[in-house]
Scaffold this motif. Structure first.
Motif, PDB file in Angstrom:
ATOM      1  N   ALA A 166      14.515 -39.822  -1.074  1.00  0.00           N
ATOM      2  CA  ALA A 166      14.205 -39.911   0.353  1.00  0.00           C
ATOM      3  C   ALA A 166      14.172 -38.522   0.981  1.00  0.00           C
ATOM      4  O   ALA A 166      13.277 -38.207   1.787  1.00  0.00           O
ATOM      5  CB  ALA A 166      15.229 -40.793   1.063  1.00  0.00           C
ATOM      6  N   HIS A 167      15.138 -37.686   0.636  1.00  0.00           N
ATOM      7  CA  HIS A 167      15.169 -36.311   1.158  1.00  0.00           C
ATOM      8  C   HIS A 167      13.891 -35.566   0.778  1.00  0.00           C
ATOM      9  O   HIS A 167      13.247 -34.922   1.610  1.00  0.00           O
ATOM     10  CB  HIS A 167      16.370 -35.550   0.595  1.00  0.00           C
ATOM     11  CG  HIS A 167      17.694 -36.175   0.875  1.00  0.00           C
ATOM     12  ND1 HIS A 167      18.796 -35.983   0.065  1.00  0.00           N
ATOM     13  CD2 HIS A 167      18.101 -37.007   1.871  1.00  0.00           C
ATOM     14  CE1 HIS A 167      19.823 -36.652   0.549  1.00  0.00           C
ATOM     15  NE2 HIS A 167      19.425 -37.284   1.644  1.00  0.00           N
ATOM     16  N   LEU A 168      13.531 -35.653  -0.490  1.00  0.00           N
ATOM     17  CA  LEU A 168      12.360 -34.934  -0.988  1.00  0.00           C
ATOM     18  C   LEU A 168      11.073 -35.422  -0.330  1.00  0.00           C
ATOM     19  O   LEU A 168      10.201 -34.626   0.026  1.00  0.00           O
ATOM     20  CB  LEU A 168      12.267 -35.076  -2.506  1.00  0.00           C
ATOM     21  CG  LEU A 168      13.407 -34.414  -3.299  1.00  0.00           C
ATOM     22  CD1 LEU A 168      13.362 -34.851  -4.759  1.00  0.00           C
ATOM     23  CD2 LEU A 168      13.340 -32.906  -3.190  1.00  0.00           C
ATOM     24  N   ARG A 169      10.963 -36.728  -0.169  1.00  0.00           N
ATOM     25  CA  ARG A 169       9.758 -37.272   0.467  1.00  0.00           C
ATOM     26  C   ARG A 169       9.671 -36.871   1.932  1.00  0.00           C
ATOM     27  O   ARG A 169       8.584 -36.569   2.445  1.00  0.00           O
ATOM     28  CB  ARG A 169       9.736 -38.792   0.322  1.00  0.00           C
ATOM     29  CG  ARG A 169       9.345 -39.248  -1.085  1.00  0.00           C
ATOM     30  CD  ARG A 169       9.402 -40.752  -1.240  1.00  0.00           C
ATOM     31  NE  ARG A 169       8.856 -41.161  -2.533  1.00  0.00           N
ATOM     32  CZ  ARG A 169       9.016 -42.364  -3.074  1.00  0.00           C
ATOM     33  NH1 ARG A 169       9.742 -43.280  -2.429  1.00  0.00           N
ATOM     34  NH2 ARG A 169       8.489 -42.649  -4.244  1.00  0.00           N
ATOM     35  N   ASN A 170      10.802 -36.850   2.617  1.00  0.00           N
ATOM     36  CA  ASN A 170      10.801 -36.425   4.013  1.00  0.00           C
ATOM     37  C   ASN A 170      10.429 -34.953   4.149  1.00  0.00           C
ATOM     38  O   ASN A 170       9.728 -34.560   5.080  1.00  0.00           O
ATOM     39  CB  ASN A 170      12.175 -36.685   4.648  1.00  0.00           C
ATOM     40  CG  ASN A 170      12.425 -38.157   4.884  1.00  0.00           C
ATOM     41  OD1 ASN A 170      11.496 -38.944   5.035  1.00  0.00           O
ATOM     42  ND2 ASN A 170      13.690 -38.545   4.910  1.00  0.00           N
ATOM     43  N   ILE A 204      13.398 -23.502  15.603  1.00  0.00           N
ATOM     44  CA  ILE A 204      14.208 -23.396  14.391  1.00  0.00           C
ATOM     45  C   ILE A 204      15.313 -24.447  14.477  1.00  0.00           C
ATOM     46  O   ILE A 204      15.996 -24.535  15.504  1.00  0.00           O
ATOM     47  CB  ILE A 204      14.855 -22.004  14.268  1.00  0.00           C
ATOM     48  CG1 ILE A 204      13.795 -20.907  14.254  1.00  0.00           C
ATOM     49  CG2 ILE A 204      15.738 -21.927  13.016  1.00  0.00           C
ATOM     50  CD1 ILE A 204      14.376 -19.499  14.404  1.00  0.00           C
ATOM     51  N   ILE A 205      15.472 -25.244  13.439  1.00  0.00           N
ATOM     52  CA  ILE A 205      16.602 -26.170  13.367  1.00  0.00           C
ATOM     53  C   ILE A 205      17.539 -25.633  12.296  1.00  0.00           C
ATOM     54  O   ILE A 205      17.205 -25.614  11.112  1.00  0.00           O
ATOM     55  CB  ILE A 205      16.167 -27.605  13.040  1.00  0.00           C
ATOM     56  CG1 ILE A 205      15.121 -28.094  14.045  1.00  0.00           C
ATOM     57  CG2 ILE A 205      17.377 -28.540  13.036  1.00  0.00           C
ATOM     58  CD1 ILE A 205      14.627 -29.506  13.793  1.00  0.00           C
ATOM     59  N   ALA A 206      18.698 -25.152  12.740  1.00  0.00           N
ATOM     60  CA  ALA A 206      19.619 -24.465  11.826  1.00  0.00           C
ATOM     61  C   ALA A 206      21.065 -24.808  12.179  1.00  0.00           C
ATOM     62  O   ALA A 206      21.537 -24.395  13.234  1.00  0.00           O
ATOM     63  CB  ALA A 206      19.407 -22.948  11.911  1.00  0.00           C
ATOM     64  N   PRO A 207      21.732 -25.540  11.309  1.00  0.00           N
ATOM     65  CA  PRO A 207      21.215 -26.172  10.101  1.00  0.00           C
ATOM     66  C   PRO A 207      20.529 -27.491  10.455  1.00  0.00           C
ATOM     67  O   PRO A 207      20.697 -28.006  11.568  1.00  0.00           O
ATOM     68  CB  PRO A 207      22.481 -26.421   9.283  1.00  0.00           C
ATOM     69  CG  PRO A 207      23.532 -26.680  10.331  1.00  0.00           C
ATOM     70  CD  PRO A 207      23.192 -25.747  11.466  1.00  0.00           C
ATOM     71  N   CYS A 208      19.788 -28.026   9.516  1.00  0.00           N
ATOM     72  CA  CYS A 208      19.089 -29.291   9.726  1.00  0.00           C
ATOM     73  C   CYS A 208      19.673 -30.358   8.808  1.00  0.00           C
ATOM     74  O   CYS A 208      19.616 -30.219   7.586  1.00  0.00           O
ATOM     75  CB  CYS A 208      17.593 -29.125   9.459  1.00  0.00           C
ATOM     76  SG  CYS A 208      16.644 -30.640   9.697  1.00  0.00           S
ATOM     77  N   SER A 209      20.227 -31.390   9.401  1.00  0.00           N
ATOM     78  CA  SER A 209      20.793 -32.494   8.616  1.00  0.00           C
ATOM     79  C   SER A 209      19.680 -33.363   8.039  1.00  0.00           C
ATOM     80  O   SER A 209      18.533 -33.329   8.499  1.00  0.00           O
ATOM     81  CB  SER A 209      21.698 -33.351   9.502  1.00  0.00           C
ATOM     82  OG  SER A 209      20.931 -34.012  10.500  1.00  0.00           O
ATOM     83  N   MET A 210      20.011 -34.157   7.042  1.00  0.00           N
ATOM     84  CA  MET A 210      19.040 -35.077   6.464  1.00  0.00           C
ATOM     85  C   MET A 210      18.637 -36.158   7.472  1.00  0.00           C
ATOM     86  O   MET A 210      17.509 -36.656   7.442  1.00  0.00           O
ATOM     87  CB  MET A 210      19.603 -35.709   5.192  1.00  0.00           C
ATOM     88  CG  MET A 210      19.780 -34.737   4.040  1.00  0.00           C
ATOM     89  SD  MET A 210      18.237 -33.951   3.490  1.00  0.00           S
ATOM     90  CE  MET A 210      18.383 -32.325   4.256  1.00  0.00           C
ATOM     91  N   LYS A 211      19.542 -36.501   8.377  1.00  0.00           N
ATOM     92  CA  LYS A 211      19.204 -37.476   9.419  1.00  0.00           C
ATOM     93  C   LYS A 211      18.132 -36.919  10.341  1.00  0.00           C
ATOM     94  O   LYS A 211      17.154 -37.616  10.673  1.00  0.00           O
ATOM     95  CB  LYS A 211      20.449 -37.835  10.223  1.00  0.00           C
ATOM     96  CG  LYS A 211      20.173 -38.818  11.361  1.00  0.00           C
ATOM     97  CD  LYS A 211      21.436 -39.139  12.149  1.00  0.00           C
ATOM     98  CE  LYS A 211      21.122 -40.092  13.309  1.00  0.00           C
ATOM     99  NZ  LYS A 211      22.336 -40.413  14.101  1.00  0.00           N
ATOM    100  N   LEU A 239       9.527 -39.031  10.351  1.00  0.00           N
ATOM    101  CA  LEU A 239       9.018 -40.341  10.794  1.00  0.00           C
ATOM    102  C   LEU A 239       8.569 -40.348  12.246  1.00  0.00           C
ATOM    103  O   LEU A 239       8.103 -41.372  12.743  1.00  0.00           O
ATOM    104  CB  LEU A 239      10.098 -41.407  10.579  1.00  0.00           C
ATOM    105  CG  LEU A 239      10.518 -41.636   9.118  1.00  0.00           C
ATOM    106  CD1 LEU A 239      11.689 -42.614   9.054  1.00  0.00           C
ATOM    107  CD2 LEU A 239       9.342 -42.145   8.292  1.00  0.00           C
ATOM    108  N   GLY A 240       8.736 -39.229  12.953  1.00  0.00           N
ATOM    109  CA  GLY A 240       8.313 -39.147  14.348  1.00  0.00           C
ATOM    110  C   GLY A 240       9.114 -40.022  15.280  1.00  0.00           C
ATOM    111  O   GLY A 240       8.576 -40.552  16.253  1.00  0.00           O
ATOM    112  N   LEU A 241      10.419 -40.186  15.020  1.00  0.00           N
ATOM    113  CA  LEU A 241      11.238 -41.105  15.804  1.00  0.00           C
ATOM    114  C   LEU A 241      11.619 -40.566  17.177  1.00  0.00           C
ATOM    115  O   LEU A 241      11.826 -41.334  18.113  1.00  0.00           O
ATOM    116  CB  LEU A 241      12.514 -41.473  15.026  1.00  0.00           C
ATOM    117  CG  LEU A 241      12.293 -42.169  13.681  1.00  0.00           C
ATOM    118  CD1 LEU A 241      13.640 -42.504  13.041  1.00  0.00           C
ATOM    119  CD2 LEU A 241      11.464 -43.433  13.854  1.00  0.00           C
TER     120      LEU A 241
END
Length: 202
Positions: free
Chosen positions: A137-141, A90-97, A104-106
């Motif tokens: 960009a947010h929506l596509r991610n 769980i990522i809480a909260p999750c930033s856009m970064k 992108l699998g960075l």
């Protein structure tokens, strides 16, 4: 011959710098009270800032609530490998970064690396993304992560239960997240459906 002891469920909790660290705090409180679940915590530097700003907690106080704690820069940690079995993250909260990094699998830090491992091993990843309004960009991610098997879970408050406080709103979202991992809780009741009298007024 005795049966081997069933290992506890392992759940990774990642905290980033987006607003809403209270969700992670509440999740850790619930997991702490559940001896069958082992929590593995990672918090980013920006997440520590939010922790101080939003809930007035010190990093040490938060870390004391988890079973295992990792440095966000420790790419060689156990949870960076798929051979380390977990029930998800769980990522809480999750930033856009962080969302972008996962999409992108960075794998630029341990949070995004652990998320990448969770996805590649086909385990459950739930991301409480926090931003508004959203750009393309947010929506596509979000779409990319969803296509990879992740669950995008914006902690949007609901009002049909008539919450009387912010804490009740937080508990409702946290309860829904725990439901996704089949973790029992008493945070929010099931929706019983509309009463006949309510339906007649619609």
């Amino acid at each position: 011959m005795t049966n081997p002891t069933t290992p506890p469920k392992r759940l990774i909790i990642g905290i980033t710098g987006a607003t809403g660290v209270v969700y992670a705090v509440r999740i850790l409180q619930i997991l702490r009270a559940t001896t069958q679940i082992e929590s593995h915590l990672i918090i980013s530097e920006a997440g520590i800032m939010s922790l101080h700003q939003e809930v007035g907690m010190k990093k040490q106080q938060l870390e004391a609530m988890a079973d295992k704690v990792y440095n966000v820069k420790d790419i060689g940690a156990a949870i960076a490998s798929g051979s380390f079995l977990t029930d998800g993250m769980i990522i809480a909260p999750c930033s856009m970064k962080t969302l972008a990094s996962v999409a992108l699998g960075l794998s630029e830090n341990l949070i995004s690396r652990a998320a990448d491992v969770t996805l590649k091993e086909r385990r459950r990843l739930v991301m409480l993304v926090r931003e508004t309004p959203l750009n393309l960009a947010h929506l596509r991610n979000m779409t990319s992560v969803t296509e990879m098997g992740g669950i995008i879970f914006p902690p949007v408050p609901s009002f049909y239960q008539h919450p009387a406080s912010i804490a009740e709103m937080v508990d409702h979202s946290v309860g829904r997240v725990l439901d996704l991992f089949n973790i029992a809780h008493q945070l929010t009741p099931e929706w019983p459906g509309l009463k006949p009298s309510d339906q007649a007024q619609s």
